[in-house]
Design a protein around this motif. Sequence first.
Motif, PDB file in Angstrom:
ATOM      1  N   UNK A 188      36.089  41.278  45.158  1.00 60.96           N
ATOM      2  CA  UNK A 188      36.390  39.860  44.952  1.00 60.96           C
ATOM      3  C   UNK A 188      35.987  39.073  46.184  1.00 60.96           C
ATOM      4  N   UNK A 189      35.329  37.932  45.953  1.00 67.00           N
ATOM      5  CA  UNK A 189      34.927  37.041  47.031  1.00 67.00           C
ATOM      6  C   UNK A 189      35.406  35.636  46.696  1.00 67.00           C
ATOM      7  N   UNK A 190      36.089  35.002  47.659  1.00 63.84           N
ATOM      8  CA  UNK A 190      36.585  33.648  47.475  1.00 63.84           C
ATOM      9  C   UNK A 190      35.855  32.707  48.434  1.00 63.84           C
ATOM     10  N   UNK A 191      35.363  31.592  47.905  1.00 62.13           N
ATOM     11  CA  UNK A 191      34.769  30.537  48.721  1.00 62.13           C
ATOM     12  C   UNK A 191      35.574  29.271  48.503  1.00 62.13           C
ATOM     13  N   UNK A 227      36.671  38.143  40.017  1.00 65.33           N
ATOM     14  CA  UNK A 227      38.124  37.960  40.056  1.00 65.33           C
ATOM     15  C   UNK A 227      38.847  39.261  39.727  1.00 65.33           C
ATOM     16  N   UNK A 228      39.918  39.504  40.446  1.00 67.56           N
ATOM     17  CA  UNK A 228      40.734  40.708  40.280  1.00 67.56           C
ATOM     18  C   UNK A 228      39.934  41.974  40.564  1.00 67.56           C
ATOM     19  N   UNK A 229      38.920  41.838  41.445  1.00 64.81           N
ATOM     20  CA  UNK A 229      38.065  42.969  41.838  1.00 64.81           C
ATOM     21  C   UNK A 229      37.386  43.629  40.644  1.00 64.81           C
ATOM     22  N   UNK A 230      37.027  42.813  39.647  1.00 69.75           N
ATOM     23  CA  UNK A 230      36.398  43.334  38.442  1.00 69.75           C
ATOM     24  C   UNK A 230      35.123  42.542  38.186  1.00 69.75           C
ATOM     25  N   UNK A 231      33.974  43.188  38.289  1.00 70.29           N
ATOM     26  CA  UNK A 231      32.690  42.505  38.121  1.00 70.29           C
ATOM     27  C   UNK A 231      32.464  42.031  36.687  1.00 70.29           C
ATOM     28  N   UNK A 284      34.636  40.266  35.080  1.00 71.69           N
ATOM     29  CA  UNK A 284      35.295  38.968  34.963  1.00 71.69           C
ATOM     30  C   UNK A 284      34.324  37.846  35.325  1.00 71.69           C
ATOM     31  N   UNK A 285      34.460  36.727  34.633  1.00 71.03           N
ATOM     32  CA  UNK A 285      33.626  35.562  34.908  1.00 71.03           C
ATOM     33  C   UNK A 285      33.986  34.951  36.260  1.00 71.03           C
TER      34      UNK A 285
END
Length: 59
Positions: free
Chosen positions: A12-15, A39-43, A45-46
């Motif tokens: 997960x990456x947050x900007x 999101x939620x360390x799941x590729x 997920x959108x």
Amino acid sequence: MSTENKVGNSTQTNLEAFIRFPITNNITITPDIQVIFNANNNSANSTLIIGTLRTVFSF
């Protein structure tokens, strides 16, 4: 057990971007945008895009 072992393969990456606009000496508006990838360390997920508008009143 280390934290790395508990988290696993974290992707997960947050900007976040924001700017502060003083309206008066007592009122400030701060728009904010956040983009979260995997999101939620799941590729699967959108990508999430979240907008926030914060207003601060100082007395």
